[in-house]
Design an enzyme around this catalytic site. Structure first.
Site, mmCIF file in Angstrom:
data_model
loop_
_atom_site.group_PDB
_atom_site.id
_atom_site.type_symbol
_atom_site.label_atom_id
_atom_site.label_comp_id
_atom_site.label_asym_id
_atom_site.label_seq_id
_atom_site.Cartn_x
_atom_site.Cartn_y
_atom_site.Cartn_z
ATOM 1 N N HIS A 19 -1.656 75.798 -87.301
ATOM 2 C CA HIS A 19 -2.423 76.249 -86.218
ATOM 3 C C HIS A 19 -3.692 75.415 -85.816
ATOM 4 O O HIS A 19 -3.705 75.448 -84.544
ATOM 5 C CB HIS A 19 -3.223 77.810 -86.816
ATOM 6 N N LYS A 43 0.448 97.232 -89.330
ATOM 7 C CA LYS A 43 0.273 96.856 -90.784
ATOM 8 C C LYS A 43 -0.936 96.123 -90.727
ATOM 9 O O LYS A 43 -1.724 95.316 -89.904
ATOM 10 C CB LYS A 43 1.189 95.727 -91.134
ATOM 11 N N ARG A 92 7.477 75.863 -84.308
ATOM 12 C CA ARG A 92 7.934 75.047 -85.449
ATOM 13 C C ARG A 92 9.390 74.465 -85.355
ATOM 14 O O ARG A 92 9.708 73.384 -85.981
ATOM 15 C CB ARG A 92 7.802 76.100 -86.499
ATOM 16 N N SER A 130 1.672 81.043 -92.417
ATOM 17 C CA SER A 130 0.662 81.660 -93.202
ATOM 18 C C SER A 130 1.279 82.422 -94.370
ATOM 19 O O SER A 130 0.668 82.593 -95.390
ATOM 20 C CB SER A 130 0.080 82.863 -92.156
HETATM 21 P P1 ADP Z 1 2.196 85.585 -84.975
HETATM 22 O O1 ADP Z 1 2.099 86.856 -85.930
HETATM 23 O O2 ADP Z 1 1.732 85.754 -83.404
HETATM 24 O O3 ADP Z 1 3.379 84.511 -85.157
HETATM 25 P P2 ADP Z 1 0.806 83.398 -86.102
HETATM 26 O O4 ADP Z 1 -0.596 83.464 -86.930
HETATM 27 O O5 ADP Z 1 1.862 83.320 -87.374
HETATM 28 O O6 ADP Z 1 0.749 84.793 -85.358
HETATM 29 O O7 ADP Z 1 1.084 82.290 -85.382
HETATM 30 C C1 ADP Z 1 0.466 82.136 -84.090
HETATM 31 C C2 ADP Z 1 1.230 81.009 -83.443
HETATM 32 O O8 ADP Z 1 0.964 79.547 -83.929
HETATM 33 C C3 ADP Z 1 2.465 81.319 -83.123
HETATM 34 O O9 ADP Z 1 2.824 80.832 -81.872
HETATM 35 C C4 ADP Z 1 3.215 80.323 -84.196
HETATM 36 O O10 ADP Z 1 4.709 79.942 -83.635
HETATM 37 C C5 ADP Z 1 2.336 79.161 -84.249
HETATM 38 N N1 ADP Z 1 2.218 78.618 -85.530
HETATM 39 C C6 ADP Z 1 2.380 79.023 -86.680
HETATM 40 N N2 ADP Z 1 2.447 78.120 -87.755
HETATM 41 C C7 ADP Z 1 2.630 76.695 -86.964
HETATM 42 C C8 ADP Z 1 2.937 75.557 -87.334
HETATM 43 N N3 ADP Z 1 2.981 75.145 -88.468
HETATM 44 N N4 ADP Z 1 3.187 74.522 -86.449
HETATM 45 C C9 ADP Z 1 2.921 75.046 -85.005
HETATM 46 N N5 ADP Z 1 2.874 76.128 -84.559
HETATM 47 C C10 ADP Z 1 2.517 77.148 -85.660
#
Ligand code: ADP
Length: 160
Positions: A19, A43, A92, A130
């Site tokens: 992130h 949730k 990703r 996450s």
């Molecule tokens: P969501 O529940 O909206 O997917 P996340 O917090 O998991 O929220 O992710 C937010 C954004 O960050 C999404 O666009 C996700 O694809 C991107 N993201 C998450 N992890 C990575 C990573 N390791 N590299 C690049 N982008 C990421």
């Protein structure tokens, strides 16, 4: 119209180095980056909203153009409220593509003119999520290579 601001929405439960990489790169492109932390009505997150926001603020502390805002409801409504017309999402790999394309399409229908910009994961960050951080931390594993250094103590204390 050319845009100077973007919204990077997500759960950030908790923030990872993946992130932070997207936030840092977005801050290199846009003058203003709003990180929108989604309050999920269905949730509860693993980390309370205030902690997720506080960790993101710490992680992005040296990027003055970055703001962190909790929000609930539709992403497009926050865009309208902030007068932002660009969404940033990280990709990703092919696994993210289908749902992200669908979301970009729907958001564009809900708010005509809204563009979604995808930034590809930086090398080595593709596997980071996450949920992986939560799983490893809950089992007592070393997450120091997965999360911003400044938030490591916060995450560790959550699992103590
Ligand atoms: P969501 O529940 O909206 O997917 P996340 O917090 O998991 O929220 O992710 C937010 C954004 O960050 C999404 O666009 C996700 O694809 C991107 N993201 C998450 N992890 C990575 C990573 N390791 N590299 C690049 N982008 C990421």
């Amino acid at each position: 119209m050319r845009q100077s601001a973007c919204l990077y929405p997500g759960s950030f439960d908790p923030v990872t180095l993946g992130h932070l990489d997207i936030i840092t790169r977005a801050a290199g492109i846009f003058e203003r980056v709003v990180v929108g932390v989604l309050v999920n009505a269905e949730k509860n997150g693993a980390f309370p909203m205030e902690e997720r926001v506080a960790m993101l603020k710490k992680a992005a502390a040296d990027l003055p153009q970055v703001e962190v805002l909790p929000f609930s409801g539709l992403t497009v409504d926050l865009c309208r409220q902030l007068d932002i017309r660009v969404l940033v999402r990280g990709l990703r790999g092919p696994g993210d593509l289908e749902s992200e394309m669908r979301m970009a399409k729907v958001n564009g229908l809900l708010l005509p003119g809204l563009e979604t910009v995808f930034l590809p994961s930086a090398g080595g960050m593709e596997a980071l999520s996450s949920s992986l951080v939560r799983e490893i931390a809950s089992l007592g594993g070393d997450i120091s290579a997965l999360v911003p250094r400044s938030v490591l103590p916060d995450i560790l204390s959550h699992y103590k």
